[in-house]
Design a protein around this motif. Structure first.
Motif, mmCIF file in Angstrom:
data_model
loop_
_atom_site.group_PDB
_atom_site.id
_atom_site.type_symbol
_atom_site.label_atom_id
_atom_site.label_comp_id
_atom_site.label_asym_id
_atom_site.label_seq_id
_atom_site.Cartn_x
_atom_site.Cartn_y
_atom_site.Cartn_z
ATOM 1 N N LYS A 52 2.363 -29.168 -27.647
ATOM 2 C CA LYS A 52 1.008 -29.674 -27.852
ATOM 3 C C LYS A 52 0.710 -29.701 -29.344
ATOM 4 C CE LYS A 52 -3.108 -30.933 -26.672
ATOM 5 N NZ LYS A 52 -3.304 -32.205 -25.964
ATOM 6 N N LEU A 53 0.419 -30.897 -29.834
ATOM 7 C CA LEU A 53 0.113 -31.064 -31.257
ATOM 8 C C LEU A 53 -1.313 -31.548 -31.430
ATOM 9 C CD1 LEU A 53 1.133 -31.512 -34.328
ATOM 10 C CD2 LEU A 53 1.452 -33.873 -33.604
ATOM 11 N N LYS A 54 -2.068 -30.881 -32.285
ATOM 12 C CA LYS A 54 -3.389 -31.403 -32.673
ATOM 13 C C LYS A 54 -3.376 -31.565 -34.180
ATOM 14 C CE LYS A 54 -7.300 -31.210 -31.111
ATOM 15 N NZ LYS A 54 -8.289 -32.052 -30.375
ATOM 16 N N SER A 55 -4.006 -32.639 -34.648
ATOM 17 C CA SER A 55 -4.073 -32.849 -36.088
ATOM 18 C C SER A 55 -5.520 -32.903 -36.544
ATOM 19 C CB SER A 55 -3.372 -34.151 -36.473
ATOM 20 O OG SER A 55 -1.972 -34.013 -36.390
ATOM 21 N N VAL A 56 -5.806 -32.231 -37.640
ATOM 22 C CA VAL A 56 -7.112 -32.375 -38.270
ATOM 23 C C VAL A 56 -6.877 -33.052 -39.607
ATOM 24 C CG1 VAL A 56 -8.331 -30.502 -37.128
ATOM 25 C CG2 VAL A 56 -6.977 -29.986 -39.117
ATOM 26 N N ASP A 57 -6.998 -34.379 -39.577
ATOM 27 C CA ASP A 57 -6.662 -35.178 -40.748
ATOM 28 C C ASP A 57 -7.933 -35.488 -41.519
ATOM 29 O OD1 ASP A 57 -5.846 -37.048 -42.597
ATOM 30 O OD2 ASP A 57 -4.464 -38.030 -41.225
ATOM 31 N N PHE A 58 -8.215 -34.651 -42.510
ATOM 32 C CA PHE A 58 -9.486 -34.849 -43.212
ATOM 33 C C PHE A 58 -9.418 -36.041 -44.155
ATOM 34 C CE2 PHE A 58 -8.976 -33.450 -47.578
ATOM 35 C CZ PHE A 58 -7.807 -32.720 -47.531
ATOM 36 N N THR A 59 -8.231 -36.536 -44.473
ATOM 37 C CA THR A 59 -8.191 -37.722 -45.337
ATOM 38 C C THR A 59 -8.725 -38.937 -44.575
ATOM 39 O OG1 THR A 59 -5.921 -38.424 -44.798
ATOM 40 C CG2 THR A 59 -6.165 -36.782 -46.522
ATOM 41 N N LEU A 98 -8.285 -25.337 -32.789
ATOM 42 C CA LEU A 98 -7.438 -24.174 -32.535
ATOM 43 C C LEU A 98 -7.701 -23.613 -31.135
ATOM 44 C CD1 LEU A 98 -5.321 -22.545 -34.013
ATOM 45 C CD2 LEU A 98 -7.143 -21.161 -35.017
ATOM 46 N N GLU A 99 -8.971 -23.575 -30.746
ATOM 47 C CA GLU A 99 -9.308 -23.069 -29.417
ATOM 48 C C GLU A 99 -8.843 -24.038 -28.334
ATOM 49 O OE1 GLU A 99 -13.460 -21.777 -29.619
ATOM 50 O OE2 GLU A 99 -12.964 -20.633 -31.428
ATOM 51 N N THR A 100 -8.801 -25.310 -28.655
ATOM 52 C CA THR A 100 -8.236 -26.281 -27.722
ATOM 53 C C THR A 100 -6.760 -25.977 -27.482
ATOM 54 O OG1 THR A 100 -9.758 -27.949 -28.574
ATOM 55 C CG2 THR A 100 -7.888 -28.745 -27.304
ATOM 56 N N LEU A 101 -6.052 -25.699 -28.562
ATOM 57 C CA LEU A 101 -4.639 -25.315 -28.409
ATOM 58 C C LEU A 101 -4.505 -24.059 -27.571
ATOM 59 C CD1 LEU A 101 -3.001 -25.828 -31.918
ATOM 60 C CD2 LEU A 101 -2.663 -27.179 -29.857
ATOM 61 N N SER A 102 -5.361 -23.101 -27.846
ATOM 62 C CA SER A 102 -5.335 -21.837 -27.099
ATOM 63 C C SER A 102 -5.535 -22.096 -25.612
ATOM 64 C CB SER A 102 -6.422 -20.909 -27.643
ATOM 65 O OG SER A 102 -6.507 -19.735 -26.887
ATOM 66 N N PHE A 103 -6.429 -23.023 -25.290
ATOM 67 C CA PHE A 103 -6.655 -23.409 -23.896
ATOM 68 C C PHE A 103 -5.377 -23.949 -23.263
ATOM 69 C CE2 PHE A 103 -7.465 -27.061 -21.076
ATOM 70 C CZ PHE A 103 -8.052 -26.411 -20.017
ATOM 71 N N PHE A 104 -4.669 -24.788 -23.998
ATOM 72 C CA PHE A 104 -3.443 -25.357 -23.453
ATOM 73 C C PHE A 104 -2.392 -24.285 -23.233
ATOM 74 C CE2 PHE A 104 -5.368 -29.319 -24.541
ATOM 75 C CZ PHE A 104 -4.890 -30.169 -23.565
ATOM 76 N N LEU A 105 -2.285 -23.367 -24.180
ATOM 77 C CA LEU A 105 -1.342 -22.263 -23.998
ATOM 78 C C LEU A 105 -1.715 -21.449 -22.769
ATOM 79 C CD1 LEU A 105 -0.850 -20.966 -27.648
ATOM 80 C CD2 LEU A 105 0.807 -22.161 -26.227
ATOM 81 N N ALA A 106 -3.017 -21.171 -22.625
ATOM 82 C CA ALA A 106 -3.479 -20.341 -21.509
ATOM 83 C C ALA A 106 -3.222 -21.026 -20.175
ATOM 84 C CB ALA A 106 -4.959 -20.023 -21.669
ATOM 85 N N SER A 107 -3.541 -22.325 -20.088
ATOM 86 C CA SER A 107 -3.375 -22.975 -18.787
ATOM 87 C C SER A 107 -1.899 -23.242 -18.507
ATOM 88 C CB SER A 107 -4.204 -24.253 -18.697
ATOM 89 O OG SER A 107 -3.836 -25.152 -19.700
ATOM 90 N N ASP A 108 -1.099 -23.341 -19.573
ATOM 91 C CA ASP A 108 0.337 -23.441 -19.421
ATOM 92 C C ASP A 108 0.889 -22.127 -18.854
ATOM 93 O OD1 ASP A 108 1.985 -25.680 -20.024
ATOM 94 O OD2 ASP A 108 3.140 -24.421 -21.377
#
Lengths: 222, 222
Positions: free
Chosen positions: B196-203, A206-216
DNA sequence: TAGATTGTTAATCGATTAACAATC
DNA sequence: TAGATTGTTAATCGATTAACAATC
């Protein structure tokens, strides 16, 4: 008691990146099987699912000659092989630590493959102990962990407790004899070398996404 | 309408691996601050938390001269910097797609940093729409997504729907103007390049564990 | 046999770690 | 100034991708 002499296992020779791709390949093959495809070339598989053909072949070659030159891979046969390689031909019995929202969500999760069965859930809160999940699993007190692990033959623990409790709970899990842990709590955890720990830390994602939003937002060089 | 000209952002120059370590560093620094430590050297930080000192310095150096040679890093100052870099100095407004067990667990999750606020949750099930989470957020029908995203200024979507619905939901999310998505559903999803898409695929993580158990069990070469 | 596709070796790429000059 | 530690360049490592000989 002394640890048994550690043999070189497949897991030592195969990278973590390869391992997790095996799961992905299996899912792709499931789709092909569903669609009635009998044979597939690494090229086709790669094009269809956005993968790299050489990587697929290399990953699979770790486990023997799974394809036929000039022909490709038999979908059904490869699925069986992958299921066996991933240990999905036997049922892994799963215990969940923490009967909060996340723990209960995992206990009722319907997306698990055959090959996984949730058989127990633990908490320390007296208000939760004794309750049943929608699937009918009774929440046990964590002091029953050791005994339940032995009786139920639990192989894998899912850690769904708050970050502050996670290390203590993991220590208990390790002491109960479990050798595979999937951790959902944020933060690093220590386990002895014979135990395999994987963490899915969505707060970091989630914080990685936040970083992308911020640098965007700023969009400038340092 | 034409996409705005894409400037080179920091995010283009910094690897994903580095980005997610920034979150980890921040968490470590939080602990040091808690313990009253004022200044820390990369060496100390690395030893204390099992990291690599050169990597810490290199990661941080992307964002300017954050330390003082011969001295180290000022804990408070570096925390502020990292929070700013990660965009945690502003609040990211979060919408959750799917009001099942996982969606509700996320809506009530107490482990989010300041910097994230869950402001809406959506579902398609009439039996769920109109209900309230424990925190008092009302479940909206997904046909209110677009309007709610605009009105509430939602930046990030968490996808907590079954795998079969995930791609459709993601398409709606993208159409609503959201540019950052954290996906909890298993399987690959397609998004346009500006999202920007991140996935947390616990399976996949779980099957990786299963692989280790299986190869441990057999413990032999191929 | 000719065409196709694997399994495997070699080339490339990127990320991690080590070394060190700059500098507090 | 001497000691310490950064920021940065160079060396190492591992993973990905490309090329190709083996073979169906």
């Amino acid at each position: 008691m002394p640890e048994p002499e550690k043999r070189a296992t497949l897991a030592d020779q195969v990278s973590e990146a390869t391992t997790s791709r095996l799961s992905v390949y299996l899912r792709c093959l499931d789709q092909l099987a569903e669609a009635g495809v009998a044979t597939v070339a690494s090229n086709t598989l790669a094009a269809r699912f956005g993968l790299n053909a050489a990587q697929i072949r290399k990953d699979l070659a770790h486990f023997g000659e799974l394809g036929v030159r000039g022909v490709g891979y038999d979908v059904e046969k490869l699925r069986r092989h992958l299921r066996e390689i991933l240990g999905l031909d036997r049922t892994s019995r799963v215990g969940i630590l923490g009967a909060g929202n996340l723990g209960l969500a995992l206990a009722d999760y319907s997306g698990f493959r055959d090959g996984f069965e949730v058989v127990a859930i633990f908490d320390t809160d007296p208000a939760k102990v004794g309750r049943r999940t929608r699937r009918g699993i009774t929440v046990r007190h964590i002091y029953e962990l050791r005994e339940t692990v032995a009786r139920e033959g639990i192989h894998i623990a899912l850690i769904a407790v708050p970050a502050t409790a996670a290390q203590d709970v993991v220590d208990l899990v390790v002491a109960s004899g479990i050798k595979a842990i999937l951790n959902f709590a944020p933060g690093a955890l220590r386990v002895p070398p014979h135990v395999k720990l994987k963490s899915v830390d969505f707060t970091v994602s989630l914080e990685t996404l936040s970083f992308f939003l911020a640098s965007d937002r700023d969009g400038n060089q340092p």
